[in-house]
Design a protein around this motif. Sequence first.
Motif, PDB file in Angstrom:
ATOM      1  N   GLU A 236       5.207   9.451   4.881  1.00  0.00           N
ATOM      2  CA  GLU A 236       4.532   8.677   5.269  1.00  0.00           C
ATOM      3  C   GLU A 236       5.300   6.866   5.345  1.00  0.00           C
ATOM      4  N   ALA A 237       5.490   6.532   4.496  1.00  0.00           N
ATOM      5  CA  ALA A 237       6.600   5.073   3.830  1.00  0.00           C
ATOM      6  C   ALA A 237       7.977   5.242   5.369  1.00  0.00           C
TER       7      ALA A 237
ATOM      8  N   ARG B  29       0.834  -1.473  -0.280  1.00  0.00           N
ATOM      9  CA  ARG B  29      -0.610   0.091  -0.236  1.00  0.00           C
ATOM     10  C   ARG B  29       1.018   1.727  -0.331  1.00  0.00           C
ATOM     11  N   LEU B  30       2.083   1.066   1.013  1.00  0.00           N
ATOM     12  CA  LEU B  30       2.678   2.322   1.271  1.00  0.00           C
ATOM     13  C   LEU B  30       2.970   2.474  -0.547  1.00  0.00           C
TER      14      LEU B  30
ATOM     15  N   GLY C  98       4.390  13.808   1.735  1.00  0.00           N
ATOM     16  CA  GLY C  98       3.360  13.062   1.159  1.00  0.00           C
ATOM     17  C   GLY C  98       3.556  11.644   1.470  1.00  0.00           C
ATOM     18  N   ALA C  99       3.740  10.772   0.703  1.00  0.00           N
ATOM     19  CA  ALA C  99       3.296   9.513   0.766  1.00  0.00           C
ATOM     20  C   ALA C  99       4.537   8.463   1.339  1.00  0.00           C
ATOM     21  N   HIS C 100       5.514   9.858   0.534  1.00  0.00           N
ATOM     22  CA  HIS C 100       6.676   9.355   0.548  1.00  0.00           C
ATOM     23  C   HIS C 100       7.408   9.167   2.492  1.00  0.00           C
TER      24      HIS C 100
ATOM     25  N   GLN D  53       0.834   4.164  -2.393  1.00  0.00           N
ATOM     26  CA  GLN D  53       0.915   5.635  -2.319  1.00  0.00           C
ATOM     27  C   GLN D  53       2.730   6.055  -3.554  1.00  0.00           C
ATOM     28  N   SER D  54       3.168   6.000  -3.176  1.00  0.00           N
ATOM     29  CA  SER D  54       4.400   6.337  -3.220  1.00  0.00           C
ATOM     30  C   SER D  54       5.457   6.384  -4.482  1.00  0.00           C
TER      31      SER D  54
ATOM     32  N   GLN E 233       2.850   9.796  -6.278  1.00  0.00           N
ATOM     33  CA  GLN E 233       3.318  10.535  -5.810  1.00  0.00           C
ATOM     34  C   GLN E 233       4.947  10.663  -6.646  1.00  0.00           C
TER      35      GLN E 233
END
Length: 117
Positions: free
Chosen positions: A72-73, A21-22, A68-70, A25-26, A29
């Motif tokens: 969070e990852a 999932r991560l 962003g997503a990165h 999303q990355s 992005q």
Amino acid sequence: MIVSITRLHLRSVRSLPAFTRLTLQSHRQIHKTSGLLRTSYRKEGLLTYWTMSIWESEEQLRTFRNNGAHLEAMKRSRQLADELQYIRFSTETVKLDWRMCKEKLHQKYRVTNNKCS
């Protein structure tokens, strides 16, 4: 141009759903971020994953990395992975081969302990 190479080894197969999932999303992005010249991904076995990205500048790489997503990852990576490695270096070409990039990263970590705490 700046190259970023990362290697991540997941703790277990139980980490795969969150990691997937991560990663997705990355991936979305990174393709919206200004300055990306090339990106590539590799997988070794079930639990080891590599990324390569080439950027116009260090600033553009940091913009992607720290948002962003990165972002969070990166925050979740210590929970999901037992090994995290990365290297950045300058290049004059976007035509880099994986063998050379992997060797460059392995050279950096040969003398250091790369296990997560």
